[in-house]
Write an enzyme that holds these catalytic residues in place. Sequence first.
Site, PDB file in Angstrom:
ATOM      1  N   GLU A 195       8.441   0.438  44.321  1.00 11.88           N
ATOM      2  CA  GLU A 195       9.662  -0.190  43.798  1.00 11.88           C
ATOM      3  C   GLU A 195       9.882  -1.506  44.525  1.00 11.88           C
ATOM      4  OE1 GLU A 195      13.335   2.107  43.844  1.00 11.88           O
ATOM      5  OE2 GLU A 195      12.232   3.905  43.248  1.00 11.88           O
ATOM      6  N   GLU A 235      12.091   8.618  48.257  1.00  9.07           N
ATOM      7  CA  GLU A 235      13.069   8.205  49.266  1.00  9.07           C
ATOM      8  C   GLU A 235      13.887   9.352  49.859  1.00  9.07           C
ATOM      9  OE1 GLU A 235      15.516   5.156  47.539  1.00  9.07           O
ATOM     10  OE2 GLU A 235      13.891   3.710  47.439  1.00  9.07           O
TER      11      GLU A 235
END
Length: 450
Positions: A350, A165
């Site tokens: 995720e 990320e």
Amino acid sequence: MSSVFPRKFVWGCATSAYQIEGSPLADGAGPSIWHRFVHTPGRVNNGDTGDIACDHYHRFKEDVALMKRLGMQAYRFSLSWSRILPEGVGRVNQAGLDFYSRLVDELLANEIEPLVTLHHWDLPAALDDAGGWLNRQSSVWFSDYARIVFAALDGRVKKWTTLNEPWVITDGGYLYGALAPGHKNLFEAPIASRNLMRAHGAAVRAYREIGAHEIGLVVNIEPKYAASGRPEDMAATRRATAYMNEQYLDPAILGTTPPELKEIFGKAWIDWSRSDLQEIRQPIDFVGVNYYTRAVTRHDEQAWPVKASPVRQEHVTYTETDWEVYPQGLTDTLTWVKARYGDTPIYITENGAAFFDPPVAENGRVHDPLRTNYLRTHLLAVHKAIEAGVNIKGYMVWSLLDNLEWSLGFSKRFGIVHVNFENQVRTPKDSALYYSRVIESHGKVLDEPL
Ligand code: BGC
């Protein structure tokens, strides 16, 4: 319609180093920016730190055994760069590398596939002192570190990801300052973004020289839906999409940057040179998608710097982190990634939710119906995307364990396994038991209502 998943679909769970390991300075490790950040008064909820966290550093065998019992086929975790290189560059701390080597061996002995993230936010503090991601040299630091771990672990590890990320690193770390290193600077964020992506590209190139398996990038995607058909809401939605969802995948896969970024950052925007973009755009073997929620978006003049705000929805469930539960957004995300970026295989790296959990009951159970329902509906959403032709290879639930939720400390529990932070006892929640049945039945259990 049945929700049986393809036989080869990989089921697993995810964690990250700083959030679970504890003992951040053990055996010669150097401090990371997160170690520094949590020890700066006022930065983290309740003064919580990762000094002990889930004590995974000492309990990894127990945790692997637990994963095995739950039927996990894969485990996504990250390496702490400063355990391996205490100063970020130069001297290797063999004890740090050995820890991960033992973890990988333990996973393989239990037939659990390791999926390794090179960087999940815990930059060595020594490198931050040299400018961190604002320093152009960071791509060399990162690829040198990557070479060391590829040489040590590739072969036993067959799936790698470079960054977790990058959007959160720049947005939280350099633009708003809620995450380490805690800067709040419009001019820094675009520089950090570009250098992070240069680091990604350099690590992929290093992997092609040394490694023989697969490497990808993990991004968080939060689909944006316009709050109305008004032109200003539509434009705000476009900006929000470019800022959060395209800023990193566009350069990595298309070799471009979205034009809206210039509009958002104004004078602070820097054009990425042709040679930088060429270095960044390296073929990757898969995209890792982290999905939690969506945002219904409207124009908001006050919302610096994107001028877009989420609109709160009514009659829906919000999680403890105040994120709307919206499974359709996962299907939309997966089909969007395919439409925009082509047929690169996708792992959901995720997906999960923080909810308030009751204490462990006398019968040893933790009843977490909201999380169980979140898992079920999101897995059905993944199945829908597979049916629509998206090449999805696997799913990692966030997270195996309740852990340090960054600046929110231990106040938010994302685990499918409850952790008692007083005595480190792990108790699988109902959601873990459910997920176990999903894995065993290749998804068939999802057809049954809860
Ligand atoms: C991060 C995790 C984090 C989770 C929940 C993701 O952005 O990769 O480290 O715990 O979201 O907030």
